[in-house]
Design a protein around this motif. Structure first.
Motif, PDB file in Angstrom:
ATOM      1  N   TYR A 239      -5.936 -37.188   5.286  1.00 43.60           N
ATOM      2  CA  TYR A 239      -5.115 -36.166   4.737  1.00 43.60           C
ATOM      3  C   TYR A 239      -3.673 -36.175   5.078  1.00 43.60           C
ATOM      4  O   TYR A 239      -2.954 -35.302   4.538  1.00 43.60           O
ATOM      5  CB  TYR A 239      -5.865 -34.758   5.324  1.00 43.60           C
TER       6      TYR A 239
ATOM      7  N   SER B 283      -0.057 -39.895   1.995  1.00 45.89           N
ATOM      8  CA  SER B 283       0.096 -39.691   0.700  1.00 45.89           C
ATOM      9  C   SER B 283      -0.081 -41.041  -0.356  1.00 45.89           C
ATOM     10  O   SER B 283       0.248 -41.963  -0.091  1.00 45.89           O
ATOM     11  CB  SER B 283       1.514 -39.027   0.428  1.00 45.89           C
ATOM     12  N   GLY B 284      -0.722 -40.646  -1.413  1.00 44.73           N
ATOM     13  CA  GLY B 284      -0.910 -41.737  -2.490  1.00 44.73           C
ATOM     14  C   GLY B 284      -2.115 -42.761  -2.263  1.00 44.73           C
ATOM     15  O   GLY B 284      -2.717 -42.915  -1.177  1.00 44.73           O
TER      16      GLY B 284
ATOM     17  N   HIS C 241      -4.349 -44.032   0.853  1.00 45.00           N
ATOM     18  CA  HIS C 241      -5.785 -43.372   1.146  1.00 45.00           C
ATOM     19  C   HIS C 241      -6.831 -44.531   0.992  1.00 45.00           C
ATOM     20  O   HIS C 241      -7.951 -44.755   1.720  1.00 45.00           O
ATOM     21  CB  HIS C 241      -6.084 -42.330  -0.024  1.00 45.00           C
TER      22      HIS C 241
ATOM     23  N   PRO D 240      -9.920 -37.634   0.091  1.00 40.19           N
ATOM     24  CA  PRO D 240      -8.909 -38.567  -0.252  1.00 40.19           C
ATOM     25  C   PRO D 240      -9.498 -39.997  -0.407  1.00 40.19           C
ATOM     26  O   PRO D 240      -9.100 -40.885  -1.272  1.00 40.19           O
ATOM     27  CB  PRO D 240      -7.728 -38.659   0.831  1.00 40.19           C
TER      28      PRO D 240
ATOM     29  N   GLY E 286      -0.722 -32.332  -3.028  1.00 39.48           N
ATOM     30  CA  GLY E 286       0.482 -32.620  -2.282  1.00 39.48           C
ATOM     31  C   GLY E 286       0.024 -34.177  -1.740  1.00 39.48           C
ATOM     32  O   GLY E 286       1.441 -34.866  -1.788  1.00 39.48           O
ATOM     33  N   ILE E 287      -1.026 -34.531  -1.671  1.00 41.14           N
ATOM     34  CA  ILE E 287      -0.843 -35.816  -1.221  1.00 41.14           C
ATOM     35  C   ILE E 287      -1.381 -36.853  -2.363  1.00 41.14           C
ATOM     36  O   ILE E 287      -1.717 -38.084  -2.095  1.00 41.14           O
ATOM     37  CB  ILE E 287      -1.800 -36.074  -0.020  1.00 41.14           C
ATOM     38  N   GLY E 288      -1.570 -36.515  -3.660  1.00 42.02           N
ATOM     39  CA  GLY E 288      -1.722 -37.198  -4.779  1.00 42.02           C
ATOM     40  C   GLY E 288      -3.013 -37.454  -4.871  1.00 42.02           C
ATOM     41  O   GLY E 288      -3.267 -38.439  -5.829  1.00 42.02           O
TER      42      GLY E 288
ATOM     43  N   THR F  29       0.342 -26.973   3.641  1.00 42.92           N
ATOM     44  CA  THR F  29       1.447 -27.604   2.642  1.00 42.92           C
ATOM     45  C   THR F  29       2.788 -27.658   3.658  1.00 42.92           C
ATOM     46  O   THR F  29       3.460 -28.221   3.446  1.00 42.92           O
ATOM     47  CB  THR F  29       1.596 -27.317   1.523  1.00 42.92           C
TER      48      THR F  29
ATOM     49  N   GLN G 136       3.834 -31.060   4.412  1.00 42.25           N
ATOM     50  CA  GLN G 136       4.087 -31.985   3.190  1.00 42.25           C
ATOM     51  C   GLN G 136       5.360 -31.906   2.572  1.00 42.25           C
ATOM     52  O   GLN G 136       6.378 -31.350   2.975  1.00 42.25           O
ATOM     53  CB  GLN G 136       2.910 -31.432   2.057  1.00 42.25           C
TER      54      GLN G 136
END
Lengths: 370, 370
Positions: B168, B171-172, B176, B210, B238-240, B280, B283
């Motif tokens: 978590y 990002s991206g 993940h 994720p 927010g983390i895609g 968030t 983030q």
């Protein structure tokens, strides 16, 4: 008490515990303070949400939702203030309660709301902004008189109200007394402005838990509101409104694992049981998601809930602590003092009550919703 | 849909809205991914806590409380994994469910727990720590084999499980996928260690929302778990992991006031309706307590719930925004996208469902507690 109530062992954890003796002490303390100050106490039940607790208060009450107004009216309470700015769409429920014999008052700070309540025949207080915290009119806003006239013409002007929510952000009795005086000055000035315009202003209502306890002179104020004082919490202790020993609410939890190399132990109270409230994060002492006590309620030095997942709390020593990590095997019962009693209590459907008379534990339901 | 469902006007605010079409799209997407990867999907119902939603999933499920296990078993689900380290005191409830025909499995990571479940005759997975997030044994911990033997001797060793909660925080899809591979590698290595010691390890269970979406190869893994993916939220966007348009959950709220000089408007969704989750905050884009949409679900540019009291949300433009504050009079209905669907949903007793077929709205109860 220095030993854990024997019935704790039979509870499903996590469980919300309420120490009745501490709660009664807290209730009595503010009742005495209101009497000394010569004002009516109108406790706010947004924290307790329990008819059992409301019954121990008597008198007028404050609520934060119409669901609370409905439940407490059904339980026999008749003088109720709904202290969140009224949305016109909610007026039919207010009217239904009033028609059923509940003297329910609302609050507002705009002409649009005043027109709607005038049409609905619902009495109102005008919200005054005493500290820039959220809603309300400053006392010299010309809108105050316009709204006052509109309400008075409909026979519905009850008075003015403020809440110095910013008092939570300062520490110590001096600072809180300063906010209490800001509340008093702003509302009295607004009341005088209304009276100066030929309007009536019977109610002058102020309060927050910090200001209610610190106020020294409430000349011109008629009633005082506070909510979290019944239970208190780490945020209130952190700004000096209470001692940690006054905190009546805790969460009973069980140790479910260890990561010994990291100095962690896992408990079954995560944020679902504690809430996500991190109100002590900005205070001098950050208590994480709560302060760890043994099952009897004695603090374990420097042990806090440092992290929280949904159903897992991660307990560790406070950063920089020189204390030794105690040996707490899987199955050990602990009690966690909460940052914010309103938020933690809201995560639970009932209180497990440790009774003041030392007798068997009781269960008091609590409710939520709107 | 680009117009608000006409029934929204009749709801008491704040109210939890669920867009069924989006939820079904999210459910189908991960089901297809699990099929492609050749693993069983075992959805986690800690977010949904609704038998209506569980019914739309079918198959094996994961739960975070024994209350969930009891409710879902009563609703006809029989293959249930309780994915929080078992406290020995909870075993009688587990035994009662198993005696009633529920194939309920627990998880553990200590000898004390293994002895208790062996005595109780409850099958278990051994929790593996793949990312230092919370509980579990690292795959080469000698304790793994000792616990495995103890369980196998009792005929209760089901396999291994991990959850890369740290996913978590990155990002991206690349990042993940990296965590998905860490989950896979750690559990497969633990399974091989058990098998190398002559033990059986039928189940190799991994997953978080994720990692489940990003995993490319799950060789050796038998089942995948994820929970929040049914609804998604601003943290996941927010983390895609999803687009904001995938978020199926929102809170309907009413405008109750303004502080125009500050650029604030007040809504009746405070932290009681949104939760205190500020997921968030850390983030790239801080969404405050939620992102504001109109009643039809269209985002209002740069408008967020910047602050929250118990029953008040303070809405303002994002810091630095060049957008103009829209005119939203008292009484306007808005929808707020939540930071964290698990936490926001937990504040509500029911979903108000905007049905996928465009028909009348439905109400699905949800439950809490332990």
């Amino acid at each position: 008490m220095t030993t854990a109530h024997p019935a704790l062992d039979g509870l499903t954890t996590p469980a919300l515990l309420l120490d009745e003796a501490r709660m009664i002490r807290n209730i009595d303390r503010l009742a005495a303070q209101a009497q000394t100050l010569g004002v009516t106490l109108r406790p706010h039940l947004k924290t307790a949400k329990s008819t059992e607790i409301a019954r121990r208060l008597g008198g007028p009450i404050t609520v934060s939702t119409l669901a609370e107004a409905e439940v407490f009216h059904a339980a026999g309470h008749t003088d109720i203030l709904y202290a969140v700015g009224i949305a016109p769409r909610k007026l039919p429920r207010v009217q239904a309660l009033r028609a059923a014999g509940c003297d329910l008052t609302v609050i507002l700070d705009s002409l649009a709301q005043a027109r709607a309540v005038a049409e609905a025949g619902v009495p109102a207080l005008i919200e005054i902004d005493s500290d820039g915290h959220r809603g309300g009119l400053v006392p010299d806003d010309p809108l105050l008189i316009r709204i006052g006239k509109l309400l008075q013409d409909a026979g519905l002007l009850r008075g003015v109200l403020t809440h110095a929510g910013e008092s939570y952000g300062v520490s110590g009795r001096e600072a809180h007394a300063g906010f209490a005086e800001m509340e008093r000055r702003a509302t009295v000035r607004a009341a005088e402005a209304l009276r100066g315009a030929g309007l009536t202003c019977a109610v002058v209502s102020t309060g927050s838990t910090p200001t209610a306890h610190a106020a020294r002179d409430l000349s011109g104020v008629t009633e005082l509101r506070a909510g979290v004082y019944m239970f208190f919490d780490l945020v209130m202790a952190g700004i000096g409104v209470c001692a940690r020993d006054d905190i009546a609410l805790s969460v009973l939890t069980t140790v479910i694992g260890h990561q010994r190399s990291k100095g962690w132990l896992m408990i079954d109270a995560g944020w679902m049981a504690m809430s996500r409230d991190r109100g002590t994060a900005a205070q001098a002492v950050d208590q994480g998601y709560g302060l760890v006590c043994d099952a009897a309620g004695r603090e374990v030095p420097d042990l806090i809930v440092a992290g929280a997942n949904q159903e897992h709390g991660i307990v560790s020593l406070r950063p920089g602590s020189k204390a030794e990590m105690p040996d707490l095997p899987v199955g050990t019962l602990l009690r966690i003092l909460p940052n914010h009693a309103c938020a933690t209590a809201a995560q639970h459907a009932r209180y497990h009550v440790i009774p003041a008379d030392g007798g068997p534990m009781a269960t008091w339901p609590r409710f939520g919703g709107w």
